[in-house]
Write an enzyme that holds these catalytic residues in place. Structure first.
Site: not given
Length: 226
Positions: A85, A194, A196
């Site tokens: 991002c 994302h 994560e």
């Protein structure tokens, strides 16, 4: 394996990125934007957020942070780097990756679970996927539209450097539905969604994102990153 996670003023996903690194079996090492010392890490993650408040342009100030001088030098020596991002925006601003990220086509912030297709497994960050595998990870951005000129887009496609592509409705107007690209070596990868935030059951849409980090660790154990 030790993986550095950079914190800029305004970063907000650095803790999640460090946690993903830990769950993948590596040691996260917190790196500070004002410190050029990478502390001997084997790879670097630039996390999401709003570095320096996104003033001027997303990632435009972060590229001048002392730590980025070292990250650019390390990438030149073959150190794997992942930008997520805002980290992707920083990599483009630093010219480690081609193109740029602009305001979403609909002029609205997008936050949703996003289906992606893994277009290549020839990077340290995607080696654990199957070619063409579809995964779901969160997407949250206001300036995530990937743009580049036609020659650059053709070169990325021809060289197999489109790493992730959006599946379904294009969430932000990215050219050719591109969600992530790599540099020529394949070791520097940036993506807007994302991974994560999809590393543990019960927290996010699933665990598809964990493979991004376990791919890196598996590669290190197999010695393919040497």
């Amino acid at each position: 394996m030790r993986v550095g996670v950079v914190t800029f003023p305004g970063s907000l996903d650095d803790g999640d990125a460090a946690r993903a690194v830990r769950l993948a079996g590596a040691e996260p090492v917190r790196l500070w934007h004002a410190d050029p010392d990478l502390h001997g890490v084997d790879a670097v993650v630039l996390p999401g957020g709003f570095s320096y408040g996104d003033y001027l342009r997303c990632g435009a100030i972060a590229r001048f942070a002392p730590v980025m001088t070292s990250v650019v030098e390390a990438a030149g020596r073959g150190t794997p780097v992942l930008g997520i991002c805002n980290g992707f925006q920083v990599l483009c601003e630093s010219h480690l990756l081609p193109g740029a990220l602009v305001r979403n086509e609909a002029q609205r912030f997008v936050c949703r679970d996003q289906r992606l297709r893994v277009e290549t497994t020839a990077t340290p960050w995607t080696a654990g996927f199957e070619q063409g595998q579809e995964i779901v990870v969160p997407l949250k951005n206001g300036e995530g539209g990937y743009v580049a000129d036609e020659d650059t887009l053709d070169r990325l496609e021809g060289e197999g450097r489109v790493v992730f592509r959006y599946v379904g409705p294009n969430p932000n107007g990215s050219r050719r539905e591109i969600a992530g690209v790599s540099d020529a070596s394949g070791r520097v990868v940036g993506l807007m969604p994302h991974p994560e935030h999809a590393v543990e059951r019960g927290y996010g849409p699933g665990t598809d994102g964990l493979t991004v980090f376990t791919s890196l660790v598996a590669g290190a154990l197999q010695g393919v990153l040497a």
